[in-house]
Design a protein around this motif. Structure first.
Motif, PDB file in Angstrom:
ATOM      1  N   CYS A  33     123.550 -61.528   7.469  1.00 28.88           N
ATOM      2  CA  CYS A  33     123.638 -61.961   8.862  1.00 28.88           C
ATOM      3  C   CYS A  33     124.793 -61.262   9.569  1.00 28.88           C
ATOM      4  N   THR A  37     124.299 -58.585  12.684  1.00 24.33           N
ATOM      5  CA  THR A  37     124.782 -58.909  14.030  1.00 24.33           C
ATOM      6  C   THR A  37     125.920 -57.994  14.478  1.00 24.33           C
ATOM      7  N   VAL A  46     119.371 -60.546  19.884  1.00 24.25           N
ATOM      8  CA  VAL A  46     119.623 -61.945  19.570  1.00 24.25           C
ATOM      9  C   VAL A  46     120.153 -62.662  20.805  1.00 24.25           C
TER      10      VAL A  46
END
Length: 65
Positions: A33, A37, A46
């Motif tokens: 993650c 990101t 996102v």
């Protein structure tokens, strides 16, 4: 008929479906993650998805299998 067992995922949906099995451990999921990101294009997608089409903070629905 489906893909043979053990065949690598090819389509985007197959890859998305494979991620939960590959990142079952919390420390692996957290690392993935974080890595994803930090990619500007991913972070932008996102962020835009979380705003929703009206820009009023509606989260998009994600199905996890």
């Amino acid at each position: 008929m489906g893909r043979p067992r053990g065949a690598p995922p090819v389509s985007p949906q197959e890859k998305i479906s494979a991620i939960p099995a590959l990142a079952q451990a919390d420390e692996v999921a957290a690392e993935v993650c974080g890595d994803l990101t930090r990619r500007p294009g991913v972070a932008e997608q996102v962020h835009l998805g979380a705003q929703g089409p009206s820009g009023r903070g509606r989260a998009r629905q994600v199905t996890v299998r």
